[in-house]
Design a protein around this motif. Sequence first.
Motif, PDB file in Angstrom:
ATOM      1  N   UNK A 549     -42.228  42.160  36.052  1.00 22.33           N
ATOM      2  CA  UNK A 549     -40.968  41.455  36.278  1.00 22.33           C
ATOM      3  C   UNK A 549     -41.200  39.955  35.642  1.00 22.33           C
ATOM      4  N   UNK A 550     -42.296  39.320  35.762  1.00 22.29           N
ATOM      5  CA  UNK A 550     -42.390  38.126  35.046  1.00 22.29           C
ATOM      6  C   UNK A 550     -42.183  38.203  33.695  1.00 22.29           C
ATOM      7  N   UNK A 551     -42.868  39.380  32.935  1.00 22.07           N
ATOM      8  CA  UNK A 551     -42.545  39.528  31.734  1.00 22.07           C
ATOM      9  C   UNK A 551     -41.194  39.769  31.234  1.00 22.07           C
ATOM     10  N   UNK A 552     -40.532  40.372  32.121  1.00 25.07           N
ATOM     11  CA  UNK A 552     -38.941  40.789  31.847  1.00 25.07           C
ATOM     12  C   UNK A 552     -38.241  39.270  31.688  1.00 25.07           C
ATOM     13  N   UNK A 553     -38.649  38.361  32.779  1.00 23.38           N
ATOM     14  CA  UNK A 553     -38.041  37.182  32.809  1.00 23.38           C
ATOM     15  C   UNK A 553     -38.436  36.305  31.518  1.00 23.38           C
ATOM     16  N   UNK A 556     -36.116  37.486  28.520  1.00 23.00           N
ATOM     17  CA  UNK A 556     -34.712  37.328  28.747  1.00 23.00           C
ATOM     18  C   UNK A 556     -34.529  36.095  27.933  1.00 23.00           C
ATOM     19  N   UNK A 557     -35.499  35.103  27.923  1.00 26.05           N
ATOM     20  CA  UNK A 557     -35.434  33.835  27.212  1.00 26.05           C
ATOM     21  C   UNK A 557     -35.531  33.879  25.548  1.00 26.05           C
ATOM     22  N   UNK A 558     -36.240  34.905  25.198  1.00 27.99           N
ATOM     23  CA  UNK A 558     -36.228  35.244  23.586  1.00 27.99           C
ATOM     24  C   UNK A 558     -35.236  35.064  22.768  1.00 27.99           C
ATOM     25  N   UNK A 700     -24.320  42.449  22.178  1.00 28.63           N
ATOM     26  CA  UNK A 700     -23.769  42.714  23.395  1.00 28.63           C
ATOM     27  C   UNK A 700     -24.641  41.704  24.295  1.00 28.63           C
ATOM     28  N   UNK A 701     -26.055  41.637  24.085  1.00 29.21           N
ATOM     29  CA  UNK A 701     -26.995  40.859  24.759  1.00 29.21           C
ATOM     30  C   UNK A 701     -26.514  39.163  24.339  1.00 29.21           C
ATOM     31  N   UNK A 702     -25.992  38.973  23.373  1.00 27.01           N
ATOM     32  CA  UNK A 702     -25.862  37.717  22.876  1.00 27.01           C
ATOM     33  C   UNK A 702     -24.271  37.139  23.449  1.00 27.01           C
ATOM     34  N   UNK A 703     -23.675  38.100  23.620  1.00 25.36           N
ATOM     35  CA  UNK A 703     -22.246  37.953  24.035  1.00 25.36           C
ATOM     36  C   UNK A 703     -22.427  37.673  25.693  1.00 25.36           C
ATOM     37  N   UNK A 704     -23.309  38.530  26.167  1.00 24.59           N
ATOM     38  CA  UNK A 704     -23.278  38.194  27.852  1.00 24.59           C
ATOM     39  C   UNK A 704     -24.119  36.801  28.074  1.00 24.59           C
ATOM     40  N   UNK A 715     -29.773  43.330  33.630  1.00 28.61           N
ATOM     41  CA  UNK A 715     -30.500  44.457  32.793  1.00 28.61           C
ATOM     42  C   UNK A 715     -31.936  44.150  32.356  1.00 28.61           C
ATOM     43  N   UNK A 716     -32.376  42.670  32.305  1.00 28.08           N
ATOM     44  CA  UNK A 716     -33.776  42.633  31.816  1.00 28.08           C
ATOM     45  C   UNK A 716     -34.719  42.149  32.973  1.00 28.08           C
TER      46      UNK A 716
END
Length: 733
Positions: A549-553, A556-558, A700-704, A715-716
């Motif tokens: 979950x830390x990796x997913x966080x 999400x910032x990349x 879609x990710x950039x839009x969100x 999602x992430x």
Amino acid sequence: MAVNRIVGDRAHAMATTTATMKEKEEDATSKKPFKRRSRLIVRLGSFLIVHSILFSVVCCTAGLIALILLPVLANNTYISENALLPGSANPMFSIQDVVEAKKFVRDILDTSVTEEGRRIEIPRLIEQRVVDVGAEAYYHKFIADGAQFHPLHFFSCAPSTSTMETNNSCSSFGVNSVGIIRAPRGDGKEAIVLVSPYNSENIQLSDAVSLGLAYSIFSFLSRVTWLAKDIVWLAADSQHGEYTAVSAWLKDYHTPVFFSDAGKVDFGMCSVKDIHRQWENKLFKENNPNVFKRSGTMAAALVFKVTESKERSERDRLDIYAEASNGQMPNLDLINTAHYLAVHRQGLKVVVGMVDSLLHSTCLKFVGEILQSVGKLVKILNPKWKFGITSAEFVEGTSTVARSIFNQALGVPTGPHGAFRDYQVDAITLELSPRVYLHNENAQSAFLLKSGRLIEGVLRSVNNLLEKFHQSFFLYFLTSPNKYVSVGVYMIPFALLVAPLPIVAAALFSAGKRKGDNLEDTSNEVAEAASGSDSWKWIHAAKVVFMIHLWAGVVSLLPYHISQISGMDSTARMSVWVALSVTMLLISYKIVGSPYLCSSTDGDWEILKAVTVAVASIGLCLMSIINFATAQIGSMLLVPMCLMVRPFKRRSQVALSLRFIVLAFNLAFGLLGFPPVGLMMWKGLFEGFAKVSVGDFWDQAEFLWSWNSATYPYLLWIHLACWVLCMHILMHP
């Protein structure tokens, strides 16, 4: 003698009592010790843990069936607030007001021939007309910033906008025109906002008609005597987006300013000084329109615009848009009022949005026919049971509720009304489409008359309110313009889908611990090793889950940093994102350790799955508080994937055919549960699979994240992390 008799009786009684107590003590010692039975909730929990597989199958099946039956369980809409009284008064908007609207439309089209006329003359024309009817007028200047990434603002929304004086570049500025009518029967503490967006860069006939309709209504309201709330008309300059213009004005409206030159343009800071000097000389020199004026608290807001539909119909059409940021919805009474007046007073066709691909689904038609037959049978058994629904109604209801859930789950406003919900103001967007072309003068007059009377009726109903909307629902899904599913109904499928997760987590943890404890019976040496490691297995599983979950966080910032690289298309950026994510995951394995390291015992994967399932249930429940629609869609993919996943190499005593079915389901849910694939499937379902490409997930990710939608971190942080953990379990040795 009497005294001796009394003493003797007492002695006899004491001896009898002592003998009785001794007999009871002997009986108690001879009997077995009494066992207190456990509480009912404990016994029920133990029963569910033992039968966790059956419980999961029943709950998931019932949850999916309940989700399919939402159109059947929908209720008819009604007006909860009696003070609204829609349609109780005869409309006063007349042909004379239509004539004023058409004259204003001609003036706008005449002044919009040149770019200077579009950018300068139209706001000045609006300001002059507002002053002529005796109302207050001013201009609101703003600039539109680009998409901004705010990791801490996911749960609030709003692409940021800035006032003119706080930005060093004024190339993307805009000017809103605002008029205020002070209510003759009010105290200035409440206001109703009317918004008419128009594109000043490219004025179309529909934009001109929208402004003409808004001006005619504003002029009409300046003459009525029944107003108890102030009327604010915002002519929003939407060249940089309708939402941006409205959001900028609302931000300044709710932000106190304590210095005298607030809102003035600093032309020394602008890159294009000549253009702004023209604005200063021609637009801001009369009546001091550069001062920001306010009214009271906003009771409601109504955004309306005129569009020309490509599809011709028998009646004029009204499209209602209500979804705001992160699934927020206005009070249902506001939609019900607009729908009632549009259908029963003005004869308009009301539409709330549907998924066109579902309208032609053969599977839905088959299910609808089955439900139609069941409804007929139920009606024969008991005519009072209202379960009947036709196949066509079921298909349309499913298509509408799917669109409603999707729009809410996306977390992005469907119109400028979403900016008002960020300030807890109930607002909707009314998109009016005539049945014939607007160039037809007679048809245009009839259309303006209907539209004006509709807006008048809605304003009159809101004007009757003594307090803000509170009687009806704020949490609901629409299955048609006149049917809704309340929160008490649509939360049942979600509760049924999520209910097995904690039960399965407890069952898996117990099973994993039992398998670890069984090692103690083999030999003393193995028992000592197992007893030392068994108590720490759950800590290792929790460490693995936390690391993922830390990796997913971090992942999400990349995208924000990758988007700063120029010269790359969506597919290339998506490839870079995937490559960096996989590299970071491998590096984290080197630092923290792989989840496959401690696999000496048979119950390790079960404890890892137990922690994964528990975290997934917590994440879904938390997301249901922020955006229920996102949690509902996520549970449909995440819950079956978490429940059915098991190691691919682990042998089982069940039949080969059943093992093959479980493996097929694992692969199917593993594929659909991967966020890029799942999002592509949803886009293909709504827009057609011919338009799907690899770079769509990046778009879609950039839009969100540019809209600060809470769906993006879900999602992430939750969905992707749980998917990776499920893949670890699937490949566990």
